[in-house]
Design a protein around this motif. Structure first.
Motif, short mmCIF file in Angstrom:
data_model
loop_
_atom_site.label_atom_id
_atom_site.label_comp_id
_atom_site.label_asym_id
_atom_site.label_seq_id
_atom_site.Cartn_x
_atom_site.Cartn_y
_atom_site.Cartn_z
N ALA A 138 -40.66 22.75 47.57
CA ALA A 138 -40.23 21.40 47.23
C ALA A 138 -38.88 21.47 46.54
O ALA A 138 -38.61 22.42 45.79
CB ALA A 138 -41.26 20.71 46.32
N TYR A 139 -38.04 20.49 46.82
CA TYR A 139 -36.70 20.49 46.23
C TYR A 139 -36.25 19.06 46.02
O TYR A 139 -36.36 18.23 46.94
CB TYR A 139 -35.71 21.22 47.13
N GLU A 140 -35.76 18.78 44.81
CA GLU A 140 -35.21 17.46 44.53
C GLU A 140 -33.74 17.46 44.92
O GLU A 140 -32.93 18.20 44.34
CB GLU A 140 -35.37 17.10 43.05
N LEU A 141 -33.41 16.67 45.92
CA LEU A 141 -32.02 16.61 46.39
C LEU A 141 -31.15 15.96 45.32
O LEU A 141 -31.40 14.83 44.89
CB LEU A 141 -31.95 15.81 47.70
N ASP A 142 -30.13 16.71 44.92
CA ASP A 142 -29.31 16.27 43.78
C ASP A 142 -28.14 15.41 44.27
O ASP A 142 -26.98 15.73 44.03
CB ASP A 142 -28.82 17.51 43.02
N PHE A 143 -28.47 14.30 44.93
CA PHE A 143 -27.42 13.46 45.48
C PHE A 143 -26.50 12.90 44.39
O PHE A 143 -25.31 12.76 44.60
CB PHE A 143 -28.04 12.29 46.26
N TRP A 144 -27.07 12.56 43.26
CA TRP A 144 -26.30 11.87 42.22
C TRP A 144 -25.80 12.82 41.14
O TRP A 144 -25.17 12.38 40.18
CB TRP A 144 -27.17 10.78 41.58
N GLY A 145 -26.08 14.11 41.30
CA GLY A 145 -25.56 15.10 40.35
C GLY A 145 -26.31 15.20 39.05
O GLY A 145 -25.81 15.78 38.08
N ALA A 146 -27.53 14.66 38.97
CA ALA A 146 -28.27 14.68 37.71
C ALA A 146 -28.64 16.10 37.30
O ALA A 146 -28.44 16.50 36.15
CB ALA A 146 -29.53 13.83 37.83
N ASN A 147 -29.17 16.87 38.26
CA ASN A 147 -29.58 18.24 37.92
C ASN A 147 -28.39 19.12 37.58
O ASN A 147 -28.44 19.94 36.67
CB ASN A 147 -30.37 18.84 39.07
N ARG A 148 -27.31 18.96 38.35
CA ARG A 148 -26.10 19.73 38.07
C ARG A 148 -25.55 19.36 36.70
O ARG A 148 -25.15 20.23 35.92
CB ARG A 148 -25.07 19.48 39.15
N ALA A 149 -25.53 18.08 36.37
CA ALA A 149 -25.03 17.65 35.07
C ALA A 149 -25.89 18.19 33.94
O ALA A 149 -25.37 18.63 32.91
CB ALA A 149 -24.97 16.12 35.01
N ALA A 150 -27.22 18.17 34.13
CA ALA A 150 -28.10 18.70 33.10
C ALA A 150 -27.88 20.20 32.91
O ALA A 150 -27.88 20.70 31.78
CB ALA A 150 -29.56 18.43 33.47
N ALA A 151 -27.68 20.91 34.03
CA ALA A 151 -27.42 22.34 33.94
C ALA A 151 -26.08 22.62 33.25
O ALA A 151 -25.96 23.53 32.42
CB ALA A 151 -27.44 22.97 35.33
N ASP A 152 -25.08 21.81 33.58
CA ASP A 152 -23.76 22.00 32.94
C ASP A 152 -23.83 21.68 31.45
O ASP A 152 -23.17 22.34 30.63
CB ASP A 152 -22.72 21.12 33.63
N SER A 153 -24.59 20.66 31.09
CA SER A 153 -24.74 20.31 29.67
C SER A 153 -25.42 21.45 28.92
O SER A 153 -25.01 21.81 27.80
CB SER A 153 -25.55 19.03 29.53
#
Length: 468
Positions: A138-153
């Motif tokens: 299972a994978y949540e598609l990060d269309f809006w960048g939420a996961n990437r933003a959380a990882a960068d934070s």
């Protein structure tokens, strides 16, 4: 013949993998300094300003091998530094946990069952064994960048923790040096008080001799005895201050008080390191607390992106496959295979404005951090200017105070000689004695202030730096 499971499952897996791509690193807003640095330090002398920055081995300029040893011991055993290292480890673990959302989650299952039934024919019983092996992703598609933003934070949190660790290290280092010099200055003050007490005892002997010879009054004897006792009473307080300073230094070193021994006897013979100051703009890249404040702005921008992404639908890709067979051997030889690929969307239709409020909180938080960063920069500039002015003033004060001690010593010598000759009264000698004691004690405190000012400037500049 049944198709190999890999031929059926692999195309779906590759199709899913093609979709498992997160957004690129987002634009989290500018972290440009909200303050325009001035071209040069206002209070810096030309000779100081020409030196780029304090060297990494700056502490050696004091000329104390014992201080360097204590600084090394503090870096190895100080509790605050150990706690800062643990906080850094926590931040690193949180960053790895946040980064896991950028990867798919995989699951596996296996089953083995046996069914038994009664039969009326020969044998009386029959049985059937079945087995299964499943794999899901299972994978949540990060269309809006939420996961990437959380990882960068979270990654920014690691950088902030590392910079906080540098700030703690600088604070501890400065604290050890200040504590060490405090101990040495108190030993100087005790020694000066003991020397002054010896002078008072010598004057007491002269007054007693003059009294026995009828040249001094009982009042003069009482006055000198009072001065003598007052100086005796001052010594225990100074010795107690020395004990307290030693105990405080032991805590910074991560030791019990009984385990600390300082061999230095005073501030005499120690020097002052040469401290360059560079230009104000460099301070933003030198001081770890200012660098951490800038990184906090970037992390706040990432938090805004994550909060905004929560306003939009969440898309999850699900991929699963199952192998079944009549027994364990059939899973290898001729299994039955089923695979599926699905995409699900989820969107909250009404939450009472909670997610929108969270966006506003994140935006206001970033505005707050901009102002916090601006204040930190202004405070940093102020710290340097104050330390530069204090360094200049304490140097002048020390030179004047050294002259004051020389004159007070000469005044006492003349007053004592004239008192022996009967040319002046005891009050004149007592005033000269008090002036000498005060001048010597003040000189010791000025020397301590001069060294502490050098440390304060070093700390305000963000510490020492190597050529690298």
């Amino acid at each position: 013949m049944t198709a190999r499971p890999s031929r059926l499952f692999l195309p779906l897996l590759l199709a899913g993998t093609a979709l498992l791509t997160g957004c690129a690193h987002g634009d989290y807003g500018t972290t440009t300094s909200p303050v325009t640095p001035q071209a040069a330090w206002q209070r810096a002398d030309a000779s100081v300003a020409s030196t780029p920055w304090p060297a990494a081995d700056w502490w050696g300029g004091f000329g104390s091998a014992e201080l360097l040893t204590l600084l090394g011991d503090a870096r190895a055993a100080n509790p605050d530094l150990a706690a800062a290292a643990a906080r850094l480890a926590q931040a690193d673990a949180r960053a790895r946990a946040a980064g896991a959302a950028l990867l798919p989650t995989l699951g596996a299952s296996a089953g083995l069952s046996r069914q038994e039934s009664d039969a009326s024919g020969p044998g009386g019983r029959s049985g059937r064994t079945s087995s299964s092996l499943g794999l899901s992703a299972a994978y949540e598609l990060d269309f809006w960048g939420a996961n990437r933003a959380a990882a960068d934070s979270a990654a920014a949190g690691v950088v902030i923790s590392r910079l906080d660790q540098e700030t703690v290290a600088l604070t501890v280092t400065a604290g050890v040096a200040n504590g060490y010099f405090q101990v040495l200055s108190l030993r100087d003050r005790v020694r000066s008080a003991e020397e002054s007490l010896a002078l008072a005892e010598r004057v007491m002997a002269v007054v007693d001799a003059r009294y026995r010879n009828g040249a001094a009054t009982a009042l003069e004897v009482a006055q000198q005895r009072n001065a003598l006792v007052s100086q005796q009473a001052a010594l225990p307080a100074l010795r107690q201050q020395e004990v307290a300073a030693l105990n405080s230094l032991a805590v910074l070193l991560g030791r019990a008080p009984a385990d600390l021994s300082v061999s230095g006897t005073g501030l005499g013979g120690l020097g002052l390191p040469a401290t360059g100051v560079g230009v104000p703009a460099d301070l933003l890249e030198r001081r770890p607390d200012l660098k951490a404040a800038a990184v906090q702005l970037e992390a706040a921008g990432a938090d805004i992106v994550a909060a905004r992404a929560a306003l939009y639908p969440a898309a999850t890709l699900n991929l699963s496959g199952t192998l079944t067979g009549a027994g364990l051997s059939s899973l290898v030889d001729a299994p039955g295979a089923v695979a599926s690929l699905g995409l699900s969307l989820a969107q909250s239709l009404f939450d009472g404005g909670r997610r929108r409020a969270q966006v506003e909180v994140a935006q206001a938080r970033r505005v707050e951090l901009v102002e916090t960063y601006r204040k930190a920069i202004l405070t940093g500039f102020s710290d340097v200017e104050t330390a530069l002015a204090q360094a200049r003033n304490t140097e002048s004060q020390r030179r004047f105070q050294e002259e004051a001690v020389r004159l007070s010593r000469e005044l006492f010598r003349l007053a004592e000689t004239r008192y022996r000759e009967g040319a002046v009264d005891l009050l004149t000698l007592l005033d000269a004695q008090r002036s000498l004691l005060s001048a010597q004690d003040q000189l010791t405190q000025v020397r301590l202030a001069e060294m502490q000012t050098a440390i304060a400037l070093f700390r305000a500049l963000g510490g020492g730096w190597s050529a690298a």
